[in-house]
Design a protein around this motif. Structure first.
Motif, PDB file in Angstrom:
ATOM      1  N   TYR A 263       0.827  -1.201   0.000  1.00 54.37           N
ATOM      2  CA  TYR A 263       0.000   0.000   0.000  1.00 54.37           C
ATOM      3  C   TYR A 263       0.869   1.262   0.000  1.00 54.37           C
ATOM      4  O   TYR A 263       0.584   2.235  -0.710  1.00 54.37           O
ATOM      5  N   ALA A 264       1.968   1.231   0.769  1.00 58.01           N
ATOM      6  CA  ALA A 264       2.877   2.384   0.797  1.00 58.01           C
ATOM      7  C   ALA A 264       3.494   2.605  -0.578  1.00 58.01           C
ATOM      8  O   ALA A 264       3.648   3.758  -1.027  1.00 58.01           O
ATOM      9  N   GLU A 265       3.824   1.506  -1.253  1.00 55.69           N
ATOM     10  CA  GLU A 265       4.387   1.636  -2.603  1.00 55.69           C
ATOM     11  C   GLU A 265       3.359   2.215  -3.558  1.00 55.69           C
ATOM     12  O   GLU A 265       3.681   3.057  -4.417  1.00 55.69           O
ATOM     13  N   LEU A 266       2.114   1.787  -3.419  1.00 59.24           N
ATOM     14  CA  LEU A 266       1.052   2.327  -4.267  1.00 59.24           C
ATOM     15  C   LEU A 266       0.869   3.827  -4.030  1.00 59.24           C
ATOM     16  O   LEU A 266       0.703   4.609  -4.984  1.00 59.24           O
ATOM     17  N   LEU A 267       0.898   4.233  -2.764  1.00 66.03           N
ATOM     18  CA  LEU A 267       0.774   5.661  -2.448  1.00 66.03           C
ATOM     19  C   LEU A 267       1.920   6.467  -3.054  1.00 66.03           C
ATOM     20  O   LEU A 267       1.722   7.578  -3.585  1.00 66.03           O
ATOM     21  N   GLU A 268       3.127   5.937  -2.994  1.00 67.06           N
ATOM     22  CA  GLU A 268       4.280   6.636  -3.548  1.00 67.06           C
ATOM     23  C   GLU A 268       4.158   6.774  -5.066  1.00 67.06           C
ATOM     24  O   GLU A 268       4.453   7.833  -5.645  1.00 67.06           O
ATOM     25  N   ARG A 269       3.712   5.720  -5.715  1.00 64.41           N
ATOM     26  CA  ARG A 269       3.531   5.800  -7.172  1.00 64.41           C
ATOM     27  C   ARG A 269       2.466   6.820  -7.525  1.00 64.41           C
ATOM     28  O   ARG A 269       2.613   7.580  -8.496  1.00 64.41           O
ATOM     29  N   ARG A 270       1.414   6.891  -6.713  1.00 64.76           N
ATOM     30  CA  ARG A 270       0.368   7.879  -6.989  1.00 64.76           C
ATOM     31  C   ARG A 270       0.889   9.299  -6.756  1.00 64.76           C
ATOM     32  O   ARG A 270       0.541  10.230  -7.493  1.00 64.76           O
ATOM     33  N   ARG A 271       1.719   9.477  -5.725  1.00 66.68           N
ATOM     34  CA  ARG A 271       2.297  10.803  -5.463  1.00 66.68           C
ATOM     35  C   ARG A 271       3.131  11.252  -6.656  1.00 66.68           C
ATOM     36  O   ARG A 271       3.048  12.411  -7.094  1.00 66.68           O
ATOM     37  N   GLN A 272       3.930  10.322  -7.208  1.00 66.73           N
ATOM     38  CA  GLN A 272       4.759  10.655  -8.362  1.00 66.73           C
ATOM     39  C   GLN A 272       3.890  10.990  -9.577  1.00 66.73           C
ATOM     40  O   GLN A 272       4.199  11.910 -10.344  1.00 66.73           O
ATOM     41  N   TYR A 273       2.799  10.247  -9.714  1.00 70.59           N
ATOM     42  CA  TYR A 273       1.878  10.518 -10.827  1.00 70.59           C
ATOM     43  C   TYR A 273       1.254  11.908 -10.689  1.00 70.59           C
ATOM     44  O   TYR A 273       1.188  12.683 -11.657  1.00 70.59           O
ATOM     45  N   ASP A 274       0.806  12.242  -9.478  1.00 68.20           N
ATOM     46  CA  ASP A 274       0.186  13.553  -9.252  1.00 68.20           C
ATOM     47  C   ASP A 274       1.176  14.682  -9.515  1.00 68.20           C
ATOM     48  O   ASP A 274       0.838  15.724 -10.103  1.00 68.20           O
ATOM     49  N   GLU A 275       2.411  14.465  -9.071  1.00 70.53           N
ATOM     50  CA  GLU A 275       3.438  15.486  -9.273  1.00 70.53           C
ATOM     51  C   GLU A 275       3.701  15.705 -10.757  1.00 70.53           C
ATOM     52  O   GLU A 275       3.814  16.849 -11.224  1.00 70.53           O
ATOM     53  N   ARG A 276       3.785  14.635 -11.507  1.00 74.00           N
ATOM     54  CA  ARG A 276       3.995  14.745 -12.948  1.00 74.00           C
ATOM     55  C   ARG A 276       2.795  15.380 -13.638  1.00 74.00           C
ATOM     56  O   ARG A 276       2.949  16.200 -14.561  1.00 74.00           O
ATOM     57  N   ALA A 277       1.595  15.023 -13.178  1.00 72.28           N
ATOM     58  CA  ALA A 277       0.388  15.606 -13.772  1.00 72.28           C
ATOM     59  C   ALA A 277       0.357  17.112 -13.576  1.00 72.28           C
ATOM     60  O   ALA A 277      -0.009  17.876 -14.493  1.00 72.28           O
ATOM     61  N   ARG A 278       0.741  17.574 -12.385  1.00 70.13           N
ATOM     62  CA  ARG A 278       0.756  19.021 -12.131  1.00 70.13           C
ATOM     63  C   ARG A 278       1.808  19.724 -13.001  1.00 70.13           C
ATOM     64  O   ARG A 278       1.586  20.832 -13.471  1.00 70.13           O
ATOM     65  N   GLU A 279       2.947  19.066 -13.210  1.00 72.51           N
ATOM     66  CA  GLU A 279       3.970  19.646 -14.080  1.00 72.51           C
ATOM     67  C   GLU A 279       3.442  19.836 -15.493  1.00 72.51           C
ATOM     68  O   GLU A 279       3.833  20.784 -16.197  1.00 72.51           O
ATOM     69  N   LEU A 280       2.553  18.970 -15.923  1.00 72.95           N
ATOM     70  CA  LEU A 280       1.980  19.053 -17.271  1.00 72.95           C
ATOM     71  C   LEU A 280       0.723  19.908 -17.321  1.00 72.95           C
ATOM     72  O   LEU A 280       0.075  20.011 -18.368  1.00 72.95           O
ATOM     73  N   GLY A 281       0.366  20.489 -16.173  1.00 67.94           N
ATOM     74  CA  GLY A 281      -0.814  21.345 -16.133  1.00 67.94           C
ATOM     75  C   GLY A 281      -2.115  20.606 -16.066  1.00 67.94           C
ATOM     76  O   GLY A 281      -3.177  21.162 -16.367  1.00 67.94           O
ATOM     77  N   LEU A 282      -2.058  19.337 -15.648  1.00 73.60           N
ATOM     78  CA  LEU A 282      -3.274  18.534 -15.534  1.00 73.60           C
ATOM     79  C   LEU A 282      -3.781  18.577 -14.105  1.00 73.60           C
ATOM     80  O   LEU A 282      -3.049  18.887 -13.164  1.00 73.60           O
ATOM     81  N   ASN A 283      -5.047  18.274 -13.930  1.00 75.43           N
ATOM     82  CA  ASN A 283      -5.648  18.257 -12.599  1.00 75.43           C
ATOM     83  C   ASN A 283      -5.823  16.810 -12.160  1.00 75.43           C
ATOM     84  O   ASN A 283      -6.761  16.136 -12.606  1.00 75.43           O
ATOM     85  N   PRO A 284      -4.940  16.263 -11.311  1.00 73.47           N
ATOM     86  CA  PRO A 284      -5.049  14.857 -10.915  1.00 73.47           C
ATOM     87  C   PRO A 284      -6.316  14.587 -10.129  1.00 73.47           C
ATOM     88  O   PRO A 284      -6.781  15.430  -9.361  1.00 73.47           O
ATOM     89  N   ARG A 285      -6.887  13.399 -10.308  1.00 74.24           N
ATOM     90  CA  ARG A 285      -8.091  13.022  -9.594  1.00 74.24           C
ATOM     91  C   ARG A 285      -7.746  12.716  -8.133  1.00 74.24           C
ATOM     92  O   ARG A 285      -6.654  12.235  -7.814  1.00 74.24           O
ATOM     93  N   PRO A 286      -8.677  12.989  -7.210  1.00 71.13           N
ATOM     94  CA  PRO A 286      -8.426  12.669  -5.790  1.00 71.13           C
ATOM     95  C   PRO A 286      -8.184  11.169  -5.628  1.00 71.13           C
ATOM     96  O   PRO A 286      -8.780  10.353  -6.307  1.00 71.13           O
TER      97      PRO A 286
END
Length: 295
Positions: A263-286
């Protein structure tokens, strides 16, 4: 002996084996269990099904149309539990050998032939068990350890062939054990020093699913019953018992810790995804977190 006399000898009949099946709300599985008994290669088998006041379809409704000649159906007037059902079945059975079978399990066609052969060859053996093929939600072969120290922590196979004299000696199944009545039965026969033997083949087919009895045993309740009815043997094997119980707990803890790591690994992967999405100007889903929020 002359040939004329030999011609008039009748063959020795195989001892009658009574397969006793307690039934309560296993409507979808009962016919599978009965068919597995009908398929036995051993020639002298009867079935006794005890309907423990099942509120859905009765055993008679499910089986009467099959016209099974060696079948007896008994129905309790009220629900009394698995232990009482097994005792009622044995009381109604006529066999020298008894084989309990849960209504949601099965046996292979050669089960009775191979286990009864051991009882016939060894008069000092009181019971014979086999390896177990789990199927359903869990697929594996279980090789039970049927020594007394192991039985205190790990349940024995509830389907095994035993002599009627063994049943009478241990007093049948303890009806105040509303859970794990076969667990108590095994301990009683081993406390009384009955000799047991094993056919090292997976001839007992045990169905594993969320509603099966084996998933509903409460450890605390089991411990209380063990100490009440088998205190001397529990104390005699206290060290082994504690180690076995800790081993089971440790296995559960390891699985829990692995889930936390996943679960911790899944959370970390999601954090990285959200960070990348914000860099691209996207709005990550909750991302919903159990116990914190989200749907």
């Amino acid at each position: 002996m002359d040939r004329q006399k030999a011609d008039h000898l009748t063959p020795v009949q195989e001892p009658l084996v009574s397969v006793v099946i307690p039934f309560f709300n296993q409507d979808e599985y009962l016919l599978d269990a009965v068919r597995s008994v009908e398929a036995q290669t051993y020639g002298n088998v009867e079935m006794v099904v005890v309907d423990d006041c099942s509120p859905r379809a009765s055993a008679a409704d499910l089986l009467s149309w099959r016209q099974i000649s060696n079948l007896t159906i008994v129905r309790h007037a009220q629900n009394r539990g698995a232990a009482a059902s097994r005792n009622s079945a044995v009381s109604s059975a006529r066999g020298e050998f008894i084989l309990p079978l849960d209504a949601d399990d099965m046996i292979t066609p050669d089960y009775v032939a191979k286990t009864s052969a051991l009882l016939l060859q060894s008069p000092d053996v009181g019971a014979v068990w086999t390896h177990v093929q789990m199927f359903g939600d869990q697929e594996q072969v279980w090789q039970p350890d049927c020594t007394l120290p192991a039985r205190l922590s790990f349940g024995g196979p509830n389907t095994f062939l035993y002599r009627r004299s063994l049943f009478e000696d241990v007093g049948g199944y303890s009806e105040d054990w509303q859970i794990a009545e076969d667990f108590d039965f095994w301990i009683k026969l081993l406390e009384r020093h009955w000799k047991v033997a094993c056919v090292q083949e997976p001839l007992y087919l045990r169905r594993k699913y969320s509603g099966s009895a084996m998933t509903r045993v409460n450890l605390v309740d089991k411990m209380r019953l063990l100490l009440r009815d088998h205190r001397p043997v529990c104390l005699a094997y206290l060290e082994v018992f504690v180690i076995n119980e800790l081993g089971k707990s440790w296995t559960s803890e390891k699985r829990y810790r692995q889930l936390l790591r996943d679960y911790a690994e899944l959370l970390e992967r999601r954090r990285q995804y959200d960070e990348r999405a914000r860099e691209l100007g996207l709005n990550p889903r909750p991302f919903p977190v159990a116990g914190v929020g989200g749907s």
